[in-house]
Design an enzyme around this catalytic site. Structure first.
Site, PDB file in Angstrom:
ATOM      1  N   CYS A 194       0.858  -1.189   0.000  1.00  0.00           N
ATOM      2  CA  CYS A 194       0.000   0.000   0.000  1.00  0.00           C
ATOM      3  C   CYS A 194       0.892   1.236   0.000  1.00  0.00           C
ATOM      4  O   CYS A 194       1.804   1.349   0.827  1.00  0.00           O
ATOM      5  CB  CYS A 194      -0.902  -0.003   1.222  1.00  0.00           C
ATOM      6  SG  CYS A 194      -1.849   1.526   1.429  1.00  0.00           S
ATOM      7  N   ASP A 201       0.050  -6.177   0.166  1.00  0.00           N
ATOM      8  CA  ASP A 201      -1.176  -6.608  -0.507  1.00  0.00           C
ATOM      9  C   ASP A 201      -0.844  -7.846  -1.326  1.00  0.00           C
ATOM     10  O   ASP A 201       0.069  -7.822  -2.158  1.00  0.00           O
ATOM     11  CB  ASP A 201      -1.716  -5.516  -1.433  1.00  0.00           C
ATOM     12  CG  ASP A 201      -2.186  -4.284  -0.685  1.00  0.00           C
ATOM     13  OD1 ASP A 201      -2.884  -4.450   0.336  1.00  0.00           O
ATOM     14  OD2 ASP A 201      -1.867  -3.163  -1.112  1.00  0.00           O
TER      15      ASP A 201
END
Length: 288
Positions: A194, A201
């Site tokens: 992120c 992620d």
């Protein structure tokens, strides 16, 4: 425009009353500027968001629960920040609605206003999900899994600070024939960070591509692994891959999609296609 918003705050107040102002837009151009490729094809596709913690009150004050899918067109000027969406959905937990249709209509109105494009909202009951009659069934990606394409190699895969499209190039100029060959493959090893919180992620990437140039699975896996330390939103990562594959392989047809694992009850699943006829149906994978 800042990309931080609510997502970058260390402490958060969770609203207990309907608060559409919680929704925080992020301009798509920020991610596309970072790619440095402004082809209009990046706007062909959909971002499918799934929310598994949707709740509200009926007219008796009884809590209702459902799962939801939000379909955001890739042509929208904005995306919605994920944490702001979670807070917005939490804000309707104690709001009374006469019907499911009213909930659906309100969310569609607010999300469409945030991203400045028409967002399709679908609600699914948990009974429908258990009876396999909803649109949220678990599938397996089409094609060949390339996660073991480097099993016979002795080369160590280096960690890259940014995606390295040059890893695609070793065999990119090899012509197969006078016609195009279709390649369909996927990898569960897509990872990025992120850009606001630096949290990892994880996702599954699937590609369907028709090209005259040979695509080597080992080189493709090296390229996918080069995203591991990249800071980029889900949508930007998929668009980066779409742009790189377009530039290196000059495909006659291309579909790039990703299913990201859930965070805060929400998973994001971007898909970009070279033509709208290639757009697949929305779906979920086992990790979601």
């Amino acid at each position: 425009m800042s990309i931080h918003g609510i997502l970058g705050e260390q402490t958060t107040d969770y609203p207990t009353q309907y608060s559409p102002e919680m929704l925080y837009p992020i301009a798509r151009r920020i991610g596309r500027d970072a790619i440095g490729w402004h082809d209009e094809k990046l706007a062909i596709g959909v971002d499918w968001w799934h929310a598994s913690e949707l709740s509200w009150l009926d007219s008796q004050g009884i809590s209702q629960v459902a799962m939801a899918r939000f379909s955001v067109p890739a042509s929208s000027p904005f995306i919605v920040e994920s944490k702001s969406l979670k807070l917005y959905l939490n804000s309707i937990n104690f709001t009374e609605f006469v019907s499911w249709e009213d909930v659906q209509a309100l969310i569609a109105k607010d999300l469409s206003s945030c991203v400045q494009a028409a967002v399709k909202v679908e609600l699914f009951s948990l009974d429908d999900e258990l009876n396999n009659t909803s649109g949220l069934l678990i599938i397996k990606p089409d094609g060949v899994c390339i996660d073991h394409a480097l099993a016979d190699s002795t080369d160590k895969v280096a960690l890259c600070e940014h995606p390295d499209a040059s890893l695609l190039g070793n065999n990119a100029n090899e012509i197969v024939a006078d016609n195009h060959q279709m390649y369909t493959f996927y990898s569960h090893l897509l990872r990025s960070n992120c850009p606001v919180t630096n949290q990892p992620d994880w996702g599954t990437l699937a590609v369907s591509i028709s090209s005259e140039k040979t695509i080597d699975n080992a080189n493709m896996l090296r390229y996918i692994l080069s995203f591991r330390q990249h800071n980029g939103f889900h949508e930007q990562c998929v668009e980066q891959i779409f742009a790189d594959l377009t530039q290196y392989y000059e495909p006659s047809a291309l579909m790039v999609r990703a299913w990201y694992t859930r965070r805060g009850g929400i998973d994001i699943n971007p898909c970009r296609v070279s033509d709208t006829s290639l757009l697949p149906a929305p779906s979920r994978l086992i990790r979601q």
